[in-house]
Design a protein around this motif. Structure first.
Motif, PDB file in Angstrom:
ATOM      1  N   PHE B  42      14.848 -52.048  26.938  1.00 13.80           N
ATOM      2  CA  PHE B  42      15.296 -50.807  27.560  1.00 13.80           C
ATOM      3  C   PHE B  42      14.940 -50.867  29.035  1.00 13.80           C
ATOM      4  N   VAL B  68      19.619 -51.061  25.798  1.00 17.58           N
ATOM      5  CA  VAL B  68      20.090 -49.773  26.301  1.00 17.58           C
ATOM      6  C   VAL B  68      19.699 -49.659  27.767  1.00 17.58           C
ATOM      7  N   GLU B  71      18.692 -43.542  31.138  1.00 20.43           N
ATOM      8  CA  GLU B  71      19.031 -42.604  32.201  1.00 20.43           C
ATOM      9  C   GLU B  71      17.960 -42.588  33.290  1.00 20.43           C
ATOM     10  N   SER B  72      16.836 -43.172  33.022  1.00 16.51           N
ATOM     11  CA  SER B  72      15.722 -43.205  33.985  1.00 16.51           C
ATOM     12  C   SER B  72      14.660 -44.120  33.408  1.00 16.51           C
ATOM     13  N   LEU B  74      11.782 -43.046  32.736  1.00 16.85           N
ATOM     14  CA  LEU B  74      11.202 -42.216  31.677  1.00 16.85           C
ATOM     15  C   LEU B  74      11.936 -42.454  30.370  1.00 16.85           C
ATOM     16  N   GLY B  75      13.264 -42.430  30.471  1.00 18.99           N
ATOM     17  CA  GLY B  75      14.063 -42.664  29.275  1.00 18.99           C
ATOM     18  C   GLY B  75      13.793 -44.041  28.705  1.00 18.99           C
ATOM     19  N   ASN B  78      10.380 -44.429  26.997  1.00 15.97           N
ATOM     20  CA  ASN B  78      10.259 -43.629  25.767  1.00 15.97           C
ATOM     21  C   ASN B  78      11.142 -44.178  24.650  1.00 15.97           C
ATOM     22  N   MET B  79      12.246 -44.785  25.017  1.00 19.48           N
ATOM     23  CA  MET B  79      13.010 -45.528  24.002  1.00 19.48           C
ATOM     24  C   MET B  79      12.150 -46.664  23.461  1.00 19.48           C
TER      25      MET B  79
END
Lengths: 263, 390
Positions: B42, B68, B71-72, B74-75, B78-79
């Motif tokens: 990610f 993936v 979107e950031s 952070l995203g 967390n993925m």
């Protein structure tokens, strides 16, 4: 007229297997108890518990793992849709749901929810909207209706100062990756039943690979609102629904999703 | 000497490739992760590590694995947290500004003991800084990132071949200790091309009796960091600290070069160590006996090894692409034992071998028998400054 003996009595209302038999930390009259129950009932009825990974968010909802007998991963505040994305992408056979409050989903986690929806992630989002930050003492939430008093909007939410409540489920429904979006309520038994049906449809959407599904559930926070449990229910049924109308916002089985199964 | 004495004898980066292939650092690290069995990647675009994302975007779907673009940052992380919670082997990569955003989830993953490898290709800071190579995130990598009382192993490659090996090692460490592990590279390591042997290693899978696979015929599991009871959180913290102590005891790595007769010991990692290596050759041509102590694990820092190596030397010279961050760990290791000098460049500037030779010469001169060093003085090195510390 038939008579029934004790032997023929049938118990028709029991604790769902997936709802752990223990007392909760929730305040009296809190809506989480009802929502946990309907989620557990739905997981049981669809035999999903053995393949479920739930994602707990930050707030009163975090103790999901204490109350639902499913595998649960705890997410940082607002990031549950990203965490759920990671789970679902590497475990395509898992049933994955997030359980998020309105501060978590509609404030700090807006980027994560919007982009999980935009990607059409095969996850189901249970969005508990009581219009307040309950765990931290009842502050203004992004979803707090105009005029409502909270500990950080002591004279009532004023749009000039704190902006407007955010209808995020309607916003998400616009996205092509979203297969199902609906708003229910736990304010009365009829709507509890309808909300459970919404959960069923949302869960089915994930299982069928239709795309992202979300059920917003209007809930209560009697302690945060300064109302009794009964007044809280009445407040939702009479007032909150004016800002957040109930019903199915979108139901499109063939959502255009990024990661729908082949074939 | 403690640490890894075998590395002292045969430093990895000096080994010549037998069947060399020219590879770019970022792509080599990405491929090494794939060959190490990475199940999911990610990421989010940021210079100077975007080639990792691009390599994964092409290769992971080819192999039926997960990619993936989030979107950031952070995203992305967390993925990674979600995927790691199911027992998957997960890679994330970024650079300074993105690592700052990832700090939150790093803390959660350390607290809930999730394995993950994070490649950090450092650029200049603070703020948006620059996209040039730097080592300005040593503090962030080794002392912090997120909130709370935790540590994360940090591995610092000084060559592309070593970076590839360390990626596989990082997955193994992450899973052995159930912890995030950071590869701390810099823009030079990420962007340069170098001949390497494309030899890979796939660490064996460990059974993960904590992974979230669905509560089928077993009790439900929770991956969590929240412990509201003070006694419970303290006990959890003690268990984490015991784990960190084990890592500090067992996983220290460093390499030494030309230390046998060295009077000046240069301490440098990553790209700075490569510059130092050239500087050492030049200094020795001038009769200046200089050697290199190169930490490979920045946490755990090879304090005991450095302390032992440094004994009876004339001085230590720390070279970094920062204003002096690892310098603090060197000072702690030496504990006031003898003079420590520093040469640093920042903002995307890379120290030159000539500057390092000059710094070594001045360290030599300042520590001569008739010339007691002044602990507080500054030595001017051209336009740059070096601080004499003690």
């Amino acid at each position: 007229m038939t008579t029934s003996t004790p032997d023929s009595r049938r118990r028709i209302y029991t604790r769902p297997q997936t709802l752990v038999d223990r007392s909760t930390h929730f305040c009296p009259g809190c809506g989480h108890g009802i929502i946990h129950r309907v989620v557990a009932e739905q997981l049981d009825e669809m035999h999903l518990t053995p393949r479920t990974v739930g994602v707990a968010s930050v707030g009163c909802s975090v103790f999901l793992y204490d109350y639902l007998a499913v595998d649960v991963v705890e997410s940082p505040h607002g990031r549950a849709p990203a965490v759920a994305t990671g789970v679902r992408r590497v475990r395509p056979d898992a049933f994955v749901f997030t359980y998020q409050g309105d501060g978590d989903l509609a404030a700090i986690g807006t980027a994560e929810i919007v982009h999980a929806a935009a990607r059409g992630e095969q996850i189901s989002v249970i969005f508990v909207n009581n219009g307040i930050y309950g765990m931290t003492g009842g502050q203004l939430a992004p979803t707090t209706p105009l005029g409502e008093r909270t500990s950080s909007s002591p004279t009532g939410r004023d749009a000039r100062q704190a902006g407007y409540p955010i209808p995020i489920t309607e916003m998400l429904a616009l996205l092509p990756g979203v297969a199902y979006a609906a708003r229910g309520s736990i304010a009365d038994p009829a709507w509890i039943g309808k909300t459970k049906a919404m959960l069923k449809r949302a869960f089915e959407a994930q299982l069928a690979g239709e795309g992202f599904s979300i059920v917003e559930i209007l809930s209560t926070c009697p302690v945060g609102w300064g109302l009794t449990p009964v007044e809280s229910m009445e407040h939702v049924a009479r007032d909150v629904v004016q800002t957040y109308p109930l019903g199915v916002l979108k139901d499109r089985p063939q959502a255009r999703t990024a990661n729908a199964p082949e074939g | 000497m403690t640490g890894s004495p075998e590395l002292l004898a045969a430093p990895t980066p000096l080994a010549q490739p037998i069947h060399p292939v020219l590879m770019k650092g970022n792509e080599a690290m990405a491929e090494a992760a794939i060959q190490a069995g990475c199940d999911a990647y990610f990421g989010y675009p940021i210079t100077p590590q975007a080639e990792i994302l691009e390599w994964m975007a092409r290769r992971m779907p080819e192999l039926g694995r997960t990619f993936v673009q989030a979107e950031s940052e952070l995203g992305a992380i967390n993925m990674a947290l979600g995927a790691a919670s199911t027992g998957a082997r997960v890679l994330v990569s970024s650079s300074g500004p993105g690592i700052s955003l990832m700090a939150e989830a790093m803390s959660y993953m350390a607290g809930s003991e999730l394995p993950m490898v994070l490649i950090n290709v450092m650029r200049g800071g603070p703020g948006l800084g620059s996209i040039g190579p730097a080592q300005s995130d040593y503090f962030q990598a080794t002392k912090g990132h997120g909130h709370g009382d935790y540590r994360v192993p940090v591995l610092a490659p000084a060559s592309i071949a070593e970076a590839m090996a360390l990626v596989a090692d990082a997955f193994e460490l992450a899973e052995r200790y159930r912890t995030p592990v950071m590869i701390l590279a810099d823009g030079v390591i990420g962007q340069m091309m170098e001949p390497v042997d494309p030899t890979y290693r796939t660490p064996p899978r460990r059974s993960a009796d904590w992974a979230l696979t669905g509560a089928d015929d077993r009790p439900p599991r929770a991956v969590r960091s929240l412990q509201l009871q003070p006694e419970a959180l303290e006990a959890h913290g003690r268990r984490l600290q015991a784990k960190f102590a084990t890592i500090a005891e067992c996983e220290v790595r460093w390499a030494g070069e030309q230390l046998e007769d060295a009077e000046i010991v240069i301490v440098a990692y990553g790209t700075s160590a490569r510059v130092a290596r050239t500087a050492i050759e030049r200094a020795r041509e001038d009769g200046l006996r200089v050697g290199l102590f190169r930490p490979i694990t920045l946490w755990p820092f090879p304090s005991a090894a450095l302390s032992a190596v440094a004994a009876d030397r004339r001085a230590i010279l720390v070279v970094e692409m920062s204003s002096g961050q690892m310098l603090e760990d060197v000072r702690l290791a030496i504990d006031g034992g003898f003079p420590i000098f520093f040469h640093g460049r920042t903002g995307g500037m890379v120290p030159t071998p000539g500057d390092v030779v000059e710094a070594a010469r001045q360290a030599w001169a300042a520590t001569g028998p008739d010339d007691e060093p002044d602990p507080l003085s500054l030595i001017e090195l051209g336009e740059r400054s070096s601080v004499v510390t003690r």
